[in-house]
Enzyme design. Structure first.
Site, mmCIF file in Angstrom:
data_model
loop_
_atom_site.group_PDB
_atom_site.id
_atom_site.type_symbol
_atom_site.label_atom_id
_atom_site.label_comp_id
_atom_site.label_asym_id
_atom_site.label_seq_id
_atom_site.Cartn_x
_atom_site.Cartn_y
_atom_site.Cartn_z
ATOM 1 N N GLU A 168 0.778 -1.281 0.094
ATOM 2 C CA GLU A 168 0.002 0.094 -0.170
ATOM 3 C C GLU A 168 0.920 1.132 0.026
ATOM 4 O O GLU A 168 2.012 1.349 0.581
ATOM 5 C CB GLU A 168 -0.914 0.152 1.170
ATOM 6 C CG GLU A 168 -2.171 -0.800 1.162
ATOM 7 C CD GLU A 168 -3.004 -0.832 2.271
ATOM 8 O OE1 GLU A 168 -2.602 -0.002 3.318
ATOM 9 O OE2 GLU A 168 -4.176 -1.089 2.292
ATOM 10 N N GLU A 191 -9.322 -1.602 7.213
ATOM 11 C CA GLU A 191 -9.919 -3.143 7.615
ATOM 12 C C GLU A 191 -11.062 -2.852 8.385
ATOM 13 O O GLU A 191 -11.806 -1.627 8.434
ATOM 14 C CB GLU A 191 -9.088 -3.915 8.602
ATOM 15 C CG GLU A 191 -8.276 -2.842 9.807
ATOM 16 C CD GLU A 191 -6.873 -3.967 10.181
ATOM 17 O OE1 GLU A 191 -7.276 -4.346 11.081
ATOM 18 O OE2 GLU A 191 -6.107 -3.799 9.770
ATOM 19 N N ARG A 250 -16.867 -7.014 15.568
ATOM 20 C CA ARG A 250 -17.263 -7.206 16.811
ATOM 21 C C ARG A 250 -17.685 -5.832 17.547
ATOM 22 O O ARG A 250 -17.600 -4.907 16.892
ATOM 23 C CB ARG A 250 -15.847 -7.546 17.553
ATOM 24 C CG ARG A 250 -14.636 -6.466 17.526
ATOM 25 C CD ARG A 250 -13.549 -6.824 18.395
ATOM 26 N NE ARG A 250 -12.934 -5.608 18.351
ATOM 27 C CZ ARG A 250 -11.721 -5.263 17.511
ATOM 28 N NH1 ARG A 250 -11.545 -6.321 16.733
ATOM 29 N NH2 ARG A 250 -10.915 -4.422 17.636
ATOM 30 N N ARG A 281 -9.312 5.502 28.203
ATOM 31 C CA ARG A 281 -9.119 4.266 28.974
ATOM 32 C C ARG A 281 -8.364 4.244 30.088
ATOM 33 O O ARG A 281 -7.220 4.541 29.941
ATOM 34 C CB ARG A 281 -8.538 3.444 27.615
ATOM 35 C CG ARG A 281 -9.699 3.255 26.655
ATOM 36 C CD ARG A 281 -9.022 2.056 25.820
ATOM 37 N NE ARG A 281 -9.561 2.061 24.396
ATOM 38 C CZ ARG A 281 -9.467 1.192 23.351
ATOM 39 N NH1 ARG A 281 -8.556 -0.002 23.751
ATOM 40 N NH2 ARG A 281 -10.047 1.088 22.281
HETATM 41 C C1 MV4 Z 1 -1.360 2.301 7.509
HETATM 42 C C2 MV4 Z 1 -0.470 3.280 7.690
HETATM 43 C C3 MV4 Z 1 -0.185 4.235 6.822
HETATM 44 N N1 MV4 Z 1 -0.403 4.000 5.700
HETATM 45 N N2 MV4 Z 1 -1.439 1.929 6.047
HETATM 46 C C4 MV4 Z 1 -1.553 0.183 11.444
HETATM 47 C C5 MV4 Z 1 -2.589 -0.777 12.219
HETATM 48 C C6 MV4 Z 1 -3.187 -1.411 10.922
HETATM 49 N N3 MV4 Z 1 -4.643 -1.670 11.230
HETATM 50 C C7 MV4 Z 1 -3.219 -0.209 9.966
HETATM 51 N N4 MV4 Z 1 -2.095 0.470 10.361
HETATM 52 C C8 MV4 Z 1 -1.681 1.449 9.911
HETATM 53 N N5 MV4 Z 1 -1.786 1.122 8.251
HETATM 54 C C9 MV4 Z 1 -1.025 2.757 5.401
HETATM 55 N N6 MV4 Z 1 -1.338 2.731 4.050
HETATM 56 C C10 MV4 Z 1 -0.323 3.437 9.276
HETATM 57 C C11 MV4 Z 1 -0.887 2.557 9.948
HETATM 58 C C12 MV4 Z 1 -0.742 2.863 11.424
HETATM 59 C C13 MV4 Z 1 -1.817 3.131 12.311
HETATM 60 C C14 MV4 Z 1 -3.197 3.026 11.834
HETATM 61 C C15 MV4 Z 1 -4.020 3.329 12.697
HETATM 62 C C16 MV4 Z 1 -3.910 3.516 13.940
HETATM 63 C C17 MV4 Z 1 -2.661 3.751 14.524
HETATM 64 C C18 MV4 Z 1 -1.457 3.500 13.589
HETATM 65 C C19 MV4 Z 1 -0.285 3.659 14.237
HETATM 66 C C20 MV4 Z 1 0.755 3.289 13.353
HETATM 67 C C21 MV4 Z 1 0.671 2.843 12.097
#
Ligand code: MV4
Length: 466
Positions: free
Chosen positions: A216, A303, A307, A353
């Site tokens: 990505e 995603e 739940r 929290r």
């Molecule tokens: C990402 C991103 C930056 N760019 N995808 C971290 C958890 C996972 N569910 C998806 N995540 C991320 N995906 C792209 N293309 C940065 C993160 C990410 C993040 C996302 C949501 C909440 C906190 C985070 C902390 C670090 C990285």
């Protein structure tokens, strides 16, 4: 016995309800489910490990069953024990809460094979969203905006290079079986790509037994905004607005709010309606959360969680909809109690929290609560199983409770939160309370001007004193 949910009674729609619900969880979420059951007049069964014999959820349930020793794998994750507990108590439905077996499609199937209702989504939807590549493909097909990247798994370095040439750097390598941040690697240039791929693959193989990865575009400083949905599995679905969960440390959310300071009504309605329509097409049943990254005014699906989530009360406070009660109703076969036009948003809500952790090092701090005084007054909700003398066991997550505050405006909500944090007393263990007392005084928080890396940067500056 015939029981009727208050909503259905009001609409003259009598529905057969469950005879007894077994709550396959512990802590504050077990209590939360118990409260919904009580309000529906449904008897409850608590289950507990030997470490949780004195827990509040056990005391408040109509019946309880000890399901094993302290390690979760032998108790809260022990499917044969849970089935036996259903059998001896004649429970005809199970609410899994969050964590543990809540997103285990096999568990949902096994319950169905025993004529016990899993209070959650259909197994096929749990399984679909558990595979991050399939989830993203489905989102895209249903018109939900996704992060630019590979169409599915990448099988070679050459294929990865070709995708990089199309979308550019920085790139993020993600594990198909991942989620919650596990198995991700950033590549900032073509030179870093082979190593990022190899490392992500081997970490994914070790963690999930599946080395498939996808690519990505890496978003540098997005916000994490998620949309709450509710469906009845009969083509009806609504969205309940968003939660901004950007304030997190190591993928553990600490502070969540709704509405997001970054969105206006038009942006919310647009993404919300897109998501709700997608859920109608899927025939999604139960509560769910569609997670997005949000940067420069654009949403990117990452995603979906199938739940009830820890932070669901924030949505309940601004919509006046009881999410757990609706989960139970639709699992019993009732239609959704509302249409999208019925969903109204009121004011602002924030959740903190309260974890049993040192507020600087975040090391767990289990032990005996010597003094517990939760805040009260207008707009204040505390979801917690804590009481004076309760001993927090060292075996599970460190959540002691959640403080959720509502106000007519974000400003009123923040002032109320500050006052509630000042009222809260918890002695005997270390908690994240000092962090929140510092946060509500921070200009970036007051202005709503933060992103997913803000909290870690704030903590790195040594901004909190234990
Ligand atoms: C990402 C991103 C930056 N760019 N995808 C971290 C958890 C996972 N569910 C998806 N995540 C991320 N995906 C792209 N293309 C940065 C993160 C990410 C993040 C996302 C949501 C909440 C906190 C985070 C902390 C670090 C990285």
């Amino acid at each position: 016995m015939l029981r009727i949910a208050p909503q259905d009674e009001a609409r003259g729609l009598g529905k057969i309800m469950f005879d007894k619900i077994l709550i396959a969880n512990r802590g504050e979420i077990a209590l939360r489910v118990l409260r919904a059951c009580k309000e529906l007049g449904i008897p409850t069964v608590a289950v507990h490990s030997t470490a949780d014999a004195d827990a509040m959820h056990v005391r408040l349930a109509d019946e309880s069953v000890c399901i094993g020793p302290p390690p979760a794998r032998e108790s809260y994750l022990n499917i044969p024990s849970l089935l036996a507990a259903c059998e001896i108590t004649c429970a005809d439905a199970v609410h899994p809460g969050y964590g543990f077996l809540s997103e285990n499609a096999r568990f949902a199937e096994i319950l169905a094979e025993h004529n016990i209702t899993f209070i959650g989504p259909k197994p096929e939807h749990i399984r679909l969203m558990g595979d991050k590549i399939e989830a993203k493909r489905t989102a895209k097909r249903l018109g939900i905006p996704v992060v630019p990247g590979s169409d599915g798994a990448v099988s070679s370095n050459a294929e990865a290079s070709a995708i990089a040439a199309e979308i550019g750097f920085p790139l993020l390598v993600k594990a198909s079986a991942g989620g919650g941040g596990r198995g991700m690697k950033i590549a900032r240039s073509a030179a870093e790509l082979p190593t990022a791929l190899a490392t992500a693959r081997s970490e994914a193989k070790a963690a999930f037994g599946d080395d498939s990865v996808y690519l990505e575009k890496y978003l540098e400083r997005p916000r994490h905004i998620e949309i709450q949905v509710l469906g009845d599995g009969r083509g009806n679905a609504v969205h309940l607005g968003e939660r901004d969960c950007s304030l997190q440390r190591r993928h553990q959310k600490l502070f969540e709010e709704s509405p997001s300071p970054a969105l206006n009504t038009a942006a919310r309605d647009k993404v919300g309606e897109t998501v709700a329509q997608a859920m109608r097409e899927l025939n999604y049943q139960s509560a769910g959360t569609v997670e997005f990254l949000y940067e420069n005014g654009a949403f990117y699906f990452i995603e979906m969680n199938t739940r009830i989530q820890v932070e669901h009360p924030v949505t309940e406070m601004i919509t006046d909809i009881d999410l757990v009660l609706e989960q139970i109703r639709v699992a019993a076969g009732a239609e959704l109690a509302m249409t999208q036009a019925d969903v109204k948003f009121h004011g602002h809500a924030i959740e903190c929290r309260l974890n049993a952790e040192n507020p600087v090092s975040f090391r767990p701090s289990p032990g005996k609560i010597l003094h517990w005084h939760p805040p009260g007054g207008p707009g204040v909700r505390v979801d917690s199983g804590a009481y004076q003398g309760y001993v927090i066991p060292p075996y599970y997550d460190s959540l002691v409770g959640k403080l959720i505050v509502h106000g007519k405006t974000r400003t009123e909500c923040l002032m109320r939160l500050k006052r509630a944090l000042d009222e809260l007393i918890v002695d005997g263990i270390e908690t994240t309370l000092p962090l929140f007392r510092a946060l509500v005084r921070e200009p970036a928080i007051i202005d709503g001007d933060y992103h997913i890396h803000w909290l870690e940067e704030f903590l790195a500056k040594g901004s909190v004193e234990g």
